[in-house]
Write a protein that holds these residues in place. Structure first.
Motif, mmCIF file in Angstrom:
data_model
loop_
_atom_site.group_PDB
_atom_site.id
_atom_site.type_symbol
_atom_site.label_atom_id
_atom_site.label_comp_id
_atom_site.label_asym_id
_atom_site.label_seq_id
_atom_site.Cartn_x
_atom_site.Cartn_y
_atom_site.Cartn_z
ATOM 1 N N LYS A 63 0.818 -1.220 0.000
ATOM 2 C CA LYS A 63 0.000 0.000 0.000
ATOM 3 C C LYS A 63 0.844 1.259 0.000
ATOM 4 O O LYS A 63 0.438 2.291 -0.521
ATOM 5 C CB LYS A 63 -0.885 0.036 1.253
ATOM 6 N N GLN A 64 2.019 1.176 0.646
ATOM 7 C CA GLN A 64 2.849 2.372 0.786
ATOM 8 C C GLN A 64 3.832 2.561 -0.364
ATOM 9 O O GLN A 64 4.540 3.568 -0.420
ATOM 10 C CB GLN A 64 3.595 2.319 2.133
ATOM 11 N N HIS A 65 3.845 1.609 -1.297
ATOM 12 C CA HIS A 65 4.755 1.757 -2.443
ATOM 13 C C HIS A 65 4.297 2.943 -3.297
ATOM 14 O O HIS A 65 3.105 3.123 -3.526
ATOM 15 C CB HIS A 65 4.732 0.459 -3.264
ATOM 16 N N PRO A 66 5.232 3.764 -3.793
ATOM 17 C CA PRO A 66 4.830 4.950 -4.578
ATOM 18 C C PRO A 66 4.059 4.599 -5.849
ATOM 19 O O PRO A 66 3.289 5.426 -6.344
ATOM 20 C CB PRO A 66 6.154 5.647 -4.915
ATOM 21 N N ASN A 67 4.235 3.390 -6.383
ATOM 22 C CA ASN A 67 3.493 3.002 -7.590
ATOM 23 C C ASN A 67 2.316 2.083 -7.284
ATOM 24 O O ASN A 67 1.894 1.314 -8.148
ATOM 25 C CB ASN A 67 4.432 2.329 -8.596
ATOM 26 N N PHE A 68 1.802 2.150 -6.052
ATOM 27 C CA PHE A 68 0.564 1.415 -5.757
ATOM 28 C C PHE A 68 -0.562 2.126 -6.503
ATOM 29 O O PHE A 68 -0.836 3.302 -6.278
ATOM 30 C CB PHE A 68 0.292 1.413 -4.248
ATOM 31 N N ARG A 69 -1.197 1.435 -7.437
ATOM 32 C CA ARG A 69 -2.207 2.061 -8.295
ATOM 33 C C ARG A 69 -3.604 2.040 -7.677
ATOM 34 O O ARG A 69 -3.974 1.084 -7.003
ATOM 35 C CB ARG A 69 -2.264 1.347 -9.651
ATOM 36 N N ASN A 70 -4.328 3.105 -7.949
ATOM 37 C CA ASN A 70 -5.776 3.165 -7.689
ATOM 38 C C ASN A 70 -6.165 3.134 -6.214
ATOM 39 O O ASN A 70 -7.237 2.631 -5.870
ATOM 40 C CB ASN A 70 -6.498 2.043 -8.452
ATOM 41 N N ALA A 71 -5.312 3.721 -5.366
ATOM 42 C CA ALA A 71 -5.634 3.761 -3.942
ATOM 43 C C ALA A 71 -6.966 4.486 -3.707
ATOM 44 O O ALA A 71 -7.790 4.043 -2.904
ATOM 45 C CB ALA A 71 -4.514 4.458 -3.178
ATOM 46 N N GLU A 72 -7.159 5.567 -4.464
ATOM 47 C CA GLU A 72 -8.377 6.364 -4.288
ATOM 48 C C GLU A 72 -9.627 5.560 -4.670
ATOM 49 O O GLU A 72 -10.622 5.556 -3.953
ATOM 50 C CB GLU A 72 -8.278 7.563 -5.237
ATOM 51 N N ALA A 73 -9.551 4.877 -5.808
ATOM 52 C CA ALA A 73 -10.689 4.086 -6.271
ATOM 53 C C ALA A 73 -10.969 2.945 -5.295
ATOM 54 O O ALA A 73 -12.119 2.655 -4.970
ATOM 55 C CB ALA A 73 -10.421 3.533 -7.665
ATOM 56 N N LEU A 74 -9.925 2.316 -4.805
ATOM 57 C CA LEU A 74 -10.117 1.213 -3.864
ATOM 58 C C LEU A 74 -10.779 1.719 -2.591
ATOM 59 O O LEU A 74 -11.707 1.090 -2.073
ATOM 60 C CB LEU A 74 -8.776 0.547 -3.538
ATOM 61 N N TYR A 75 -10.333 2.880 -2.118
ATOM 62 C CA TYR A 75 -10.950 3.457 -0.921
ATOM 63 C C TYR A 75 -12.443 3.664 -1.149
ATOM 64 O O TYR A 75 -13.275 3.341 -0.297
ATOM 65 C CB TYR A 75 -10.262 4.791 -0.579
ATOM 66 N N ALA A 76 -12.789 4.168 -2.318
ATOM 67 C CA ALA A 76 -14.193 4.487 -2.598
ATOM 68 C C ALA A 76 -15.043 3.245 -2.813
ATOM 69 O O ALA A 76 -16.242 3.258 -2.542
ATOM 70 C CB ALA A 76 -14.277 5.394 -3.827
ATOM 71 N N VAL A 77 -14.429 2.178 -3.293
ATOM 72 C CA VAL A 77 -15.234 1.038 -3.742
ATOM 73 C C VAL A 77 -15.330 -0.082 -2.713
ATOM 74 O O VAL A 77 -16.339 -0.784 -2.646
ATOM 75 C CB VAL A 77 -14.670 0.523 -5.098
ATOM 76 N N ILE A 78 -14.299 -0.265 -1.873
ATOM 77 C CA ILE A 78 -14.307 -1.449 -1.008
ATOM 78 C C ILE A 78 -15.326 -1.361 0.121
ATOM 79 O O ILE A 78 -15.615 -2.353 0.764
ATOM 80 C CB ILE A 78 -12.914 -1.779 -0.418
ATOM 81 N N ASP A 79 -15.876 -0.184 0.344
ATOM 82 C CA ASP A 79 -16.942 -0.021 1.321
ATOM 83 C C ASP A 79 -18.220 0.323 0.534
ATOM 84 O O ASP A 79 -18.251 1.316 -0.184
ATOM 85 C CB ASP A 79 -16.561 1.124 2.273
ATOM 86 N N ARG A 80 -19.236 -0.539 0.663
ATOM 87 C CA ARG A 80 -20.434 -0.340 -0.158
ATOM 88 C C ARG A 80 -21.101 1.012 0.082
ATOM 89 O O ARG A 80 -21.717 1.569 -0.822
ATOM 90 C CB ARG A 80 -21.463 -1.439 0.112
ATOM 91 N N GLN A 81 -20.984 1.525 1.300
ATOM 92 C CA GLN A 81 -21.593 2.822 1.580
ATOM 93 C C GLN A 81 -20.909 3.911 0.753
ATOM 94 O O GLN A 81 -21.559 4.731 0.115
ATOM 95 C CB GLN A 81 -21.483 3.137 3.067
ATOM 96 N N ARG A 82 -19.589 3.887 0.751
ATOM 97 C CA ARG A 82 -18.857 4.889 -0.031
ATOM 98 C C ARG A 82 -19.082 4.664 -1.522
ATOM 99 O O ARG A 82 -19.148 5.603 -2.309
ATOM 100 C CB ARG A 82 -17.359 4.822 0.297
ATOM 101 N N GLN A 83 -19.195 3.397 -1.926
ATOM 102 C CA GLN A 83 -19.416 3.106 -3.341
ATOM 103 C C GLN A 83 -20.750 3.651 -3.815
ATOM 104 O O GLN A 83 -20.853 4.261 -4.886
ATOM 105 C CB GLN A 83 -19.332 1.595 -3.566
ATOM 106 N N LYS A 84 -21.784 3.429 -3.003
ATOM 107 C CA LYS A 84 -23.115 3.948 -3.355
ATOM 108 C C LYS A 84 -23.091 5.475 -3.399
ATOM 109 O O LYS A 84 -23.696 6.085 -4.290
ATOM 110 C CB LYS A 84 -24.150 3.471 -2.332
ATOM 111 N N ALA A 85 -22.394 6.091 -2.435
ATOM 112 C CA ALA A 85 -22.313 7.554 -2.406
ATOM 113 C C ALA A 85 -21.585 8.079 -3.651
ATOM 114 O O ALA A 85 -21.963 9.110 -4.219
ATOM 115 C CB ALA A 85 -21.609 8.020 -1.135
ATOM 116 N N LEU A 86 -20.570 7.351 -4.095
ATOM 117 C CA LEU A 86 -19.841 7.728 -5.316
ATOM 118 C C LEU A 86 -20.779 7.688 -6.525
ATOM 119 O O LEU A 86 -20.814 8.618 -7.341
ATOM 120 C CB LEU A 86 -18.657 6.773 -5.529
ATOM 121 N N LEU A 87 -21.558 6.610 -6.628
ATOM 122 C CA LEU A 87 -22.495 6.482 -7.758
ATOM 123 C C LEU A 87 -23.502 7.630 -7.734
ATOM 124 O O LEU A 87 -23.789 8.240 -8.768
ATOM 125 C CB LEU A 87 -23.205 5.125 -7.709
#
Ligand code: ATP
Ligand code: MG
Ligand code: MG
Length: 352
Positions: A63-87
């Motif tokens: 997670k802390q590697h500088p080339n870890f991709r899509n941290a923001e998207a993962l944060y938004a999607v892995i919790d259904r509440q945040r995912q629904k709010a994003l949609l």
């Protein structure tokens, strides 16, 4: 080319590795739950095939590697509440929902619909962590704070869109795939059926908007319900997806290669799809060598121990046209376990 390190060492990582082989691109799946120091290089690119892991030594390092991709998207999607709010924020249509909080649970559930499906916010897959509720049922106290509730949707069928985006913001998509889930688990997919142009256009616009918003790089999948000919988004998967497995032989560019192209910044072009395909999941079933006699049949075995209901492999059946595909499906249907024959009835019905 960078080395691609995959958090998770299940079948998706394995299939990414297979797709990378012709390019001699190195793909290294690792266990993100292990307490070992990984030998990561500064120019590695980190991607995921699972969405949840512990704060173990390896997990934190990834997670802390500088080339870890899509941290923001993962944060938004892995919790259904945040995912629904994003949609909702991106005005992507989805089933009505609420977040269940302490207080009168029945009132909260009733405010959504007469029949709802309660889903655990984190960690659910293959329909695990879900409960059906309807008016009069006793809600479970532990749903509060842990779950969302969404309206039960009377869909005619389910489809999904698999697409990819690269760092330059270019986006490409496969045709919508039709999916059959039973008890929350994908049993089969049919690809490249004629689809109303509006459904394909809506789905591409929505998934494109989501990937742009999250500055996403790689393959993302979007599952949808079809209601009165219109799409309603069910959920997002920020990775290669089971409903895209047909692309391994059903397209000249599989979803796995597409993901790698986006991550390694190789040219991203619209994947060509000529024929028609069915993907059949092997759920707790072995395969038989005689299946390989059937034209268009490709077996993908994950090398896992067979347990009841467990995804241990899949079969892609890809042919140039519908009539040939039906021939192959009928031939294979005669060879599979009795309980799986229904999968072929469903697939053939979609093609007719
Ligand atoms: P996956 O393995 O796809 O990640 P999951 O555990 O995240 O599955 P969902 O996709 O939310 O689960 O739901 C699994 C299936 O249950 C759906 O594909 C659909 O068939 C059914 N389902 C889920 N939500 C609803 C709903 N609101 N209305 C009707 N059916 C639903
Ligand atoms: Mg899911
Ligand atoms: Mg799902």
């Amino acid at each position: 080319l960078p080395r691609i390190v995959v958090a998770g060492n299940g079948q998706l990582g394995q299939m990414l590795q297979q797709a990378a082989a012709p390019l001699q691109l190195e793909v290294m799946p690792v266990d993100p739950n292990a307490d070992v120091q990984l030998d990561l290089r500064a120019d590695d690119v980190i991607t995921v095939e699972i969405e949840h892991w512990s704060d173990s030594v390896s997990g934190l390092q990834l997670k802390q590697h500088p080339n870890f991709r899509n941290a923001e998207a993962l944060y938004a999607v892995i919790d259904r509440q945040r995912q629904k709010a994003l949609l909702d924020r991106l005005q992507v249509p989805t089933s009505p929902w609420v977040s269940l909080e302490d207080g009168d649970l029945s009132a909260q559930l009733e405010s959504v619909a007469d029949k709802v499906i309660v889903k655990r916010r984190r960690g659910g897959y293959d329909g695990r962590g879900q409960w059906r509720w309807q008016q009069g049922d006793q809600p479970e106290a532990e749903w509060a704070g842990e779950c969302i509730a969404e309206a039960m949707i009377p869909f005619s069928h389910e489809v999904s869109l698999v697409g990819a985006r690269n760092a330059a913001g270019e986006k490409v998509f496969y045709p919508l795939t039709r999916n059959w889930h039973e008890n929350g688990i994908l049993r089969a997919s049919v690809a490249n059926l004629p689809v109303p142009a509006e459904q394909q256009a809506d789905a591409e616009a929505w998934l494109g908007r989501i990937m742009d918003d999250e500055d996403y790089i790689g393959v993302m999948a979007m599952e949808c319900f079809v209601v009165d000919g219109k799409l309603l988004v069910n959920e997002l998967a920020p990775r290669v997806h089971n409903s895209g497995h047909w692309t391994q032989e059903g397209s000249a560019i599989s979803q796995f290669q597409l993901h790698l192209r986006a991550l390694a910044d190789l040219p991203l072009i619209t994947p060509p799809v000529d024929g028609v395909s069915v993907m059949y999941n092997l759920l707790g079933r072995d395969w038989k060598p005689e299946w390989l006699q059937v034209p268009g049949v490709h077996v993908h075995w994950y090398g896992k121990e067979i347990r009841p209901g467990r995804k241990v492999g899949h079969v892609n059946i890809c042919r140039a046209d519908v009539a040939s595909l039906i021939d192959s499906l009928q031939a294979l249907q005669a060879m599979v376990d009795e309980a799986d024959k229904v999968v072929f009835d469903w697939s053939i019905a979609q093609l007719q």
